[in-house]
Structures are given as C-alpha cells and as structure tokens.
Write an enzyme that holds these catalytic residues in place. Sequence first.
Site, PDB file in Angstrom:
ATOM      1  CB  SER A 256      -0.903   0.001   1.232  1.00  0.00           C
ATOM      2  OG  SER A 256      -0.124   0.240   2.383  1.00  0.00           O
ATOM      3  CE  LYS A 257      -3.214   3.985  -0.333  1.00  0.00           C
ATOM      4  NZ  LYS A 257      -3.979   3.100  -0.016  1.00  0.00           N
ATOM      5  NE  ARG A 258       0.490   0.337   5.990  1.00  0.00           N
ATOM      6  CZ  ARG A 258       1.245  -0.748   6.091  1.00  0.00           C
ATOM      7  NH1 ARG A 258       2.426  -0.684   6.656  1.00  0.00           N
ATOM      8  NH2 ARG A 258       0.820  -1.905   5.618  1.00  0.00           N
ATOM      9  N   GLY A 260       5.565   3.414   0.309  1.00  0.00           N
ATOM     10  CA  GLY A 260       6.122   4.291  -0.702  1.00  0.00           C
ATOM     11  C   GLY A 260       5.248   4.219  -1.926  1.00  0.00           C
TER      12      GLY A 260
END
Length: 496
Positions: A256-258, A260
């Site tokens: 996920s966006k976490r 990067g």
Amino acid sequence: MENEKIRVRYAPSPTGMLHVGGVRTALFNWLFARKNGGVFIVRIEDTDLERSTEESVEQLKRSLRWIGLDWDEGPEVDGPHAPYRQTERMELYRQAAQRLLGSGAAYYDFATPEELKAFRERAQAEKRQPIYRGGEYRDMDPEQARQKIEAGEAYTVRFKTPREGQTVVEDVIRGPVTFDNANLEDFVLMKSSNTPTYNFAATVDDAEMEISHVIRGDDHLSNTPRQILIYNALGHELPAFAHVPQVLGPDKKKLSKRHGAASVEDFAAQGILPEALFNYLALLGAGYAADEEIFAPEELAERFRIDRVSGNPAVFDESKLLSINQVYIRRKSPEELSLIAAPMLAESGAATPEELERDMPRLTKIMELLKERIGRLTEIPDSVGYFYGGKLDYDEEEFEKQFGKEFVREHFPGLHERLQTLPEWTEEAIEEAVRSLAAEKEKGARHLIHPLRFATTGRTVSAGLFETMALLGRERCLLRIEDVLEKMQRLPKPVS
RNA sequence: GGCCCCAUCGUCUAGAGGCCAAGGACAUCGCCCUCUCACGGCGAAAACCCGGGUUCGAAUCCCGGUGGGGUCACCA
C-alpha cells in the site's frame, strides 16, 4: 473448452489509483489473452456509488495504457457486450434476480439492518458463527411477500444457499478447493436500493460476457463458491478460475501507500519506464524459467502459462525493479533519451527550451555518455544539468577539500593556460594537456583530474572527465575554471 | 475465532521421487578494470519451516504442527 473462444477480463472498481497488485492481475489477463489469441476485456465495476469516481475511471484507463495494456472490449472501445460499466447494466441484474426469484433459487428478505445486527451479535456472544439463513423469510409464501412489498416494506433479495453439500472451486493455479455449503450464509444478491451486490453483478456479467477464464486476485477465492452457486442457479456453464496471489510489501503486508510507491502513477512519477514495470510485474510470481529476465511484452505473452503462476504471495522488491529499469534505460537509444530529457531539463530550469532546441545533437551525445549511470528518469535533471548554463555553485566544504591542496593551487593556473591555448578542443587534446602537465610535475594525473572535474562539473562524480569536458565545450570549461581560480584566492592558507 | 490459501538463499524464483553435497537473477560483500561514479569481468557468503510417515531413495508424495496471508457486510 479447447474450441471455445478465450475471453478474459480485468474488472476494477474505480475507487482509487491503480495499484501494482491490480496491474499485475490485469497483466496476467492480458498475457493470457495474447498468448491464446483470446479477447481481453476491461469492465468497470462501479456499483459502489459512494466510493466510485469518474476521476478514478480516467486514471485507471490512463494507467493501463501507460503500461501498455490495450483492451479489445471495454470503455471507449466498446464491443458486442456493451456497455462495459456496471452502473449502465442495472436492468440485466434486475432481470437475473427476477429469474432466480421465479425459480425459487432466491427469496425476498425483509429483515431490517437492526435485526441482522442483533442476529450477529447474539451469535458472537454465543460463540457461534453468524451464518444468516433468512429466518422466516427463506420459505415465506410468495403471496405474503408480495403483500409486504406492496405495503412498502424494504427488502433485499437473498440467495437460497443449500444447507448441505460442498461447492468445489476447480482453480487452475491451486487445484480443487472445497467449501462446505454449511459455512456459507444466504448472501445478498440485490440490495434494498434495488442495485446488485458485487458477487451478483460480477457473476451475471461474467456469464453474459461469456468469460472463459476468471483470472483475479486471490482475495476473491472465498467469494468463488457463492459465484459458482449463482452460475448454477442461472443455468450457466462455469468458467475456469485462476486466483493469483497478492503483492506484498517488504513487511509481508499487502502493498500500500505506506510502502512508498504503490500505484502505477507513483512509479511513473518516480522515473520508472513503463516497459520496466511491465517486465518486472510480469515476472513476479509468474513461474517463468529463471535463466533470463528481460523480456518484451510479446515474448512474455508467448511464454506465459497461467497454470505455472505461483500460488504464494510475492514480496515487491523495489531494488529489482530499479535494476530492470536501468536495463531498459540503457537499451534506449541516445536519441530517444534526449527526447525524454529535453522537457525535463527545461522544466527544471537547467536549460531554456530554445537552448535545447538549438542543439539536440549535443543532448544526444550527452545522453549517450550518461545513460549507463542513470537508474531512473528523475535523475536526469541533476546528472545532466551542468552541461548547460555558465558558472556553478560549489559546495564549500568540497571546494576546500579539492582546492586547498598546495599542488592544485600552484598548478591550476598553468593548467588553465594550457587548456586555453589548445589548438583544438577534443577529448584527446584535453587529456594530453592534463596528463603531460602532471607528468612534468611528477605527480599522478588524478591530482589534477579530480579538482578539474569538480571545477567544470561542480560534482565529484561524472562520466569520464575528458569526454565530459569536450562536450561541455571550451568556453564553458574555461569560464568555470576562471571562476574557481578567483574563488581560490579566498581560501585559507594552503596545506601541503 | 470459523473457513480458505500459501511455505526453497534477504527478495523473486528453478526444481514436478534418484541428474540437488539444491541452479539463476536482484540485493550484499570482496577482487579486477579505472580519473571518480556507473558499466563490465571474476569470486564469496546465503535457503529446502519443524515433526512424523510412504519409499531402496523426498526439497519433491501424505498427515500433523508452526508461521504468514486472505476472507467472514445491503464494500468490491
């Protein structure tokens, strides 16, 4: 099935950016279609009116095209089963629901959300699984149900799941996966808003669009028995199923966006070439032979085998993506790269558009020189910028380090002199000038090369100094050296 | 927690009972090339989750455990 037409589909919900996990399943579908001369369909599953956005639909299409996935049927291109957007196919789902209601495979459920909630809480309190079976409504007399509807009572349409037996998913990747029907509740087909749920809409569409192979993320595996039940009730032949594993982050959690970059647009913005992402993602867990790794889309399609796809989740490895990206950058011709670089340089302010346009052949030569040192496109402005413009800004600390030495201070003016009077400004001539001076002073050439590099490029790393200087041009080099000579005056006492 | 899936170097994987004292790629670490950085070349370190079976023989088959993941909605 051998004689039937291969038809596969990628069916995203337009509720956000296209994630790498999503592109990968799209990729597998595309590869499978291309390999078998089949049809690749894109269908927009936007039945969640709350979360679906037009913006996401556009992004989806853009991302798919960017990475090189073209579809044979779907939004914009249309096809024999248009429309390819679920909100425009509502009538189809309503008709299918009526059929199921008519055959007794489904029923009206009048339980309120509160009642359902209470049911689940009670089950939980008693440590039972909350498997809803429609209570009194499951076998309610149709006439009675009609009356309630006419009285304006809200209802959903539920599937009458068999209480016994098993439903087996014959998965191409995993083999048979069996589910006990006793663990399946009577799931909702049509919501009280008279719109279909995902399981229902997807199944009706897959059936109507004559999808031969459902290739999708394995988070859908547990939905599949429900869909099979619907297929059967509808009297439709089953497609083959292939559930491909998720893409995980380095922490083994769903990417996920976490972590990067997670969406296609993120990677594009970070200077990744579409062909590199394509290649990397296609390799990830696809079970290709391991001897070679760089393949064009057509080659990948040719070798693709859905039954070879690995069943275990793959961790996304950014450093491998980068190394593949580097390969693709190196494969580009200097001309192609200069076309990519020019707008980037203009935008960064390193060079003016006019200046760039005036001498593209030079930019091409520059890119040829630097392409082996570029890992991602976004590095271009920084590593090419000094080929343009005049004087440079020098890092103070590094400046002292380079020009604080006595030898350098003593002989830099002489070096300048020689360069200035060179009969011709070529790589060979520059090299000769530098090396002969060093030799005369009985010092290694590197004692001049490093400070010269720093003076002319403002950096401590670059391509070969002499070719770099040749491309920089005499005027620009001399200007920068003179600037350094002047700044050297202000340095503290030389150290030996 | 129920159900389901998965399990080979740090990562992606090859391996479909003997060819495996487990191969490749990326990353890591050396060395070489060299004006720096890359590129390139050479080399090193690094894995069959555990326990039981089956078999003459198991990384490969079966069972159990453990671990990781997914899913349990009128979301998709």
